[in-house]
Design a protein around this motif. Structure first.
Motif, PDB file in Angstrom:
ATOM      1  N   LEU A 287      -7.806   0.104  -1.753  1.00 57.82           N
ATOM      2  CA  LEU A 287      -7.787  -1.213  -1.891  1.00 57.82           C
ATOM      3  C   LEU A 287      -9.040  -1.648  -2.856  1.00 57.82           C
ATOM      4  O   LEU A 287      -8.797  -3.194  -2.835  1.00 57.82           O
ATOM      5  CB  LEU A 287      -7.905  -1.419  -0.116  1.00 57.82           C
TER       6      LEU A 287
ATOM      7  N   ALA B  34      -8.457  -4.815   5.209  1.00 57.88           N
ATOM      8  CA  ALA B  34      -8.011  -4.831   3.895  1.00 57.88           C
ATOM      9  C   ALA B  34      -8.903  -6.530   3.739  1.00 57.88           C
ATOM     10  O   ALA B  34      -9.954  -6.707   2.561  1.00 57.88           O
ATOM     11  CB  ALA B  34      -6.690  -5.342   4.457  1.00 57.88           C
TER      12      ALA B  34
ATOM     13  N   TYR C 199     -12.401  -6.004   1.723  1.00 62.61           N
ATOM     14  CA  TYR C 199     -12.070  -5.956   0.481  1.00 62.61           C
ATOM     15  C   TYR C 199     -12.150  -7.026   0.110  1.00 62.61           C
ATOM     16  O   TYR C 199     -12.527  -6.728  -1.270  1.00 62.61           O
ATOM     17  CB  TYR C 199     -11.760  -4.336  -0.056  1.00 62.61           C
TER      18      TYR C 199
ATOM     19  N   ALA D  38       0.448  -1.234   0.517  1.00 66.50           N
ATOM     20  CA  ALA D  38       0.007  -0.220  -0.268  1.00 66.50           C
ATOM     21  C   ALA D  38       0.818   1.482   0.244  1.00 66.50           C
ATOM     22  O   ALA D  38       1.852   1.015   0.429  1.00 66.50           O
ATOM     23  CB  ALA D  38      -0.727   0.216   1.025  1.00 66.50           C
TER      24      ALA D  38
ATOM     25  N   ILE E  84      -9.859  -9.002   0.400  1.00 61.62           N
ATOM     26  CA  ILE E  84      -8.481  -9.254  -0.206  1.00 61.62           C
ATOM     27  C   ILE E  84      -8.106 -10.320   0.531  1.00 61.62           C
ATOM     28  O   ILE E  84      -7.968 -10.553   1.776  1.00 61.62           O
ATOM     29  CB  ILE E  84      -7.242  -7.652   0.452  1.00 61.62           C
TER      30      ILE E  84
END
Length: 551
Positions: free
Chosen positions: A364, A398, A401, A323, A403
């Motif tokens: 993200l 994270a 979303y 990130a 991930i």
């Protein structure tokens, strides 16, 4: 015969006659101008514009990390504040040469005082000033000599514009009297596979024409070598060239222990070369390139397009994306451009993202959408994590979303010390050895005056890495290395011995690291690591590891 010591970049060895970099242009005299204010202003404007365009052209030709550095230099040359400072001096009757010299020098001193990322730019500013003054005087820009035959270049340090376009058919090797393993010169030398030894203070005594052996593997420069030494060095160079052309194989130790070798990338365009050089995936993709060139944050669509391009190049392979790592040391107007007295210890990395959470959430979102559209194995990690609470924050957001694999960068001692707790939450850790060394030794990694402290071989740094490796073993989590340390072949063996499960580096370093790992078993790596950790300082740790590796 005598041996000068420094820090070697890679495993290469070369030999040849010395050619020294020319001394900088002398400072202009402070004499009244014989031209009008308008004439002087026009002269300087033309010179600055020409230098900026030349830097941009060199960057375009060089590509890679060099392009980023040279584009930054070009922007620096045309900085409006600098232009105003030069104009003020011309209005006071100064010549264009002296106005440029004095204005750039005042800015240089200000950057040095600020330290951190901006402090490192001071040397780049010096180079720009020299180029502008040379053009105003009608002289060639200072740069690499051309003695008419292949040579070993000796310099105090190299400006990015010079390193970017070195003629590799003529420059056999590089010796600098300043700089460390993470300096721009070292990074660009590694990217271009130039045999280099940096930080050789005693190299000031080398003279044009004398023959030297540059041994990056040993970190030495041999003067007045014998015929036998020259022949031995040539045999080593030939053997290394043959090894580099061997078929590509996955990274592994001699006993078959797998050690995936991954690439550090700054833009999607570098993916093709990384794959060609044998990268098994990406261990660090820096997303800053999308942000640093913008006056406002890139849109989700713009980010998604870039991430999709990257991920598409590595179907079925691991791609670790960091990130946004920006803040006070790399100020962004839309994130945090407030002045801080000590930017290396300021609002950067995850701290800055938390203060502007919308930027993190947009990033993200773009990553999740790119992941859904491609077949790579996406891993996402947060930069500059220093607490367990920060780990919980990032992994939670994270996963919101979608991930699937969420990790953290271990770059400060606190996260290394707390690694067992951190890795009970995060899916993986990636150790950034450049910053970990900086914070462990309290030495700004971009400040030349403390470059000697910026050495990842220091036992204090190695002990912290070992703590993270052990935490990974206890938690059954992977621990990668993505700092420049992974590109040092012998140190790569030590890192595996300390518990690293993958190594990520500049793609050009992959062949040397792959070959060196194949010379040692896991037990060997642990034994070599123990020897290094038991030393008192970086130099003795490196020597102890070499001795242990030779057994």
């Amino acid at each position: 015969m005598s041996e000068l010591r420094g820090v070697g970049i890679g495993l290469g060895v070369t030999q040849g006659p010395v050619a020294r970099m020319a001394e900088p242009l002398p400072a202009p005299e402070d004499v009244p101008s014989t031209r009008t204010q308008a004439e002087e202003t026009a002269r300087v404007g033309e010179a600055v514009g020409a230098v900026a365009r030349e830097l941009e052209a060199r960057g375009e030709q060089a590509g890679g990390a060099a392009r980023d550095v040279l584009e930054a230099q070009a922007m620096m040359a045309e900085d409006p504040t600098l232009e105003s400072e030069v104009g003020t001096r011309i209005a006071a009757g100064k010549t264009g040469e002296f106005a440029v010299y004095e204005a750039f020098a005042s800015f240089r001193d200000m950057l040095v005082a600020m330290g951190g990322y901006l402090g490192e730019r001071a040397a780049d500013l010096d180079d720009v000033a020299q180029r502008v003054i040379a053009r105003l005087r009608g002289l060639p820009a200072p740069g690499v000599p051309d003695p008419g035959h292949p040579f070993v270049l000796v310099a105090k340090d190299l400006a990015p514009a010079d390193t970017a376009l070195l003629d590799l058919d003529k420059v056999l090797g590089l010796i600098t009297t300043e700089g460390g393993p993470t300096s721009h010169t070292a990074i660009l030398a590694r990217e271009k596979s130039i045999v280099a030894v940096v930080g050789v203070a005693a190299a000031t005594g080398l003279v044009d024409g004398e023959t030297v052996i540059v041994d990056a593997a040993a970190g030495t420069v041999t003067t007045d070598p014998t015929e036998e030494e020259l022949t031995r060095a040539q045999h080593r160079a030939d053997a290394r060239k043959s090894a580099a052309s061997a078929p590509l194989t996955p990274g592994a130790l001699a006993d078959g222990t797998k050690v995936p070798l991954l690439a550090n990338l700054g833009k999607p365009e570098g993916a093709e070369e990384a794959v060609a050089l044998g990268a098994e995936g990406v261990g660090l993709f820096r997303t800053e390139f999308l942000f640093l060139s913008s006056s406002q944050a890139p849109t989700v669509e713009q980010q998604r397009e870039a991430y999709t391009k990257l991920l598409s190049a590595f179907p079925g392979k691991k791609v670790v994306v960091r990130a946004l790592d920006a803040g006070a040391d790399k100020p962004l107007a839309f994130l945090n451009d407030a002045h801080e007295e000590n930017p290396a210890l300021g609002l950067r990395g995850l701290r800055a993202l938390r203060a502007s959470e919308d930027i993190l959430r947009e990033q993200l979102t773009a990553l999740a959408e790119a992941d859904a559209a491609t077949e790579a194995d996406l891993w996402v990690m947060a930069p500059m994590v220093s607490t367990v609470e920060e780990t919980e924050y990032f992994t939670t957001i994270a996963r919101e979303y979608g991930i699937k694999t969420v990790g953290v960068m271990v770059e400060v001692p606190s996260s290394a010390i707390l690694a067992e707790r951190v890795l009970s939450i995060a899916d993986f850790a990636s150790i950034g050895t450049n910053d970990l060394t900086q914070y462990t030794l309290a030495a700004d990694r971009l400040l030349g005056s403390v470059a000697s402290f910026q050495d990842p071989w220091h036992p204090a740094v190695l002990r912290l890495i070992g703590m993270v490796g052990e935490a990974g073993r206890v938690n059954g989590k992977q621990v990668g290395i993505c700092g420049e340390a992974a590109a040092d072949p012998l140190l790569a063996v030590v890192l595996v011995g300390l518990g690293a499960t993958s190594l990520s580096m500049a793609p050009t370093a992959l062949a040397d690291v792959r070959a060196t790992l194949l010379e040692h078993t896991l037990d060997d790596a642990k034994r070599i690591a123990a020897a290094a950790v038991g030393a008192d300082d970086a130099g003795s740790a490196r020597d102890a590891a070499r001795a242990a590796a030779a057994k």
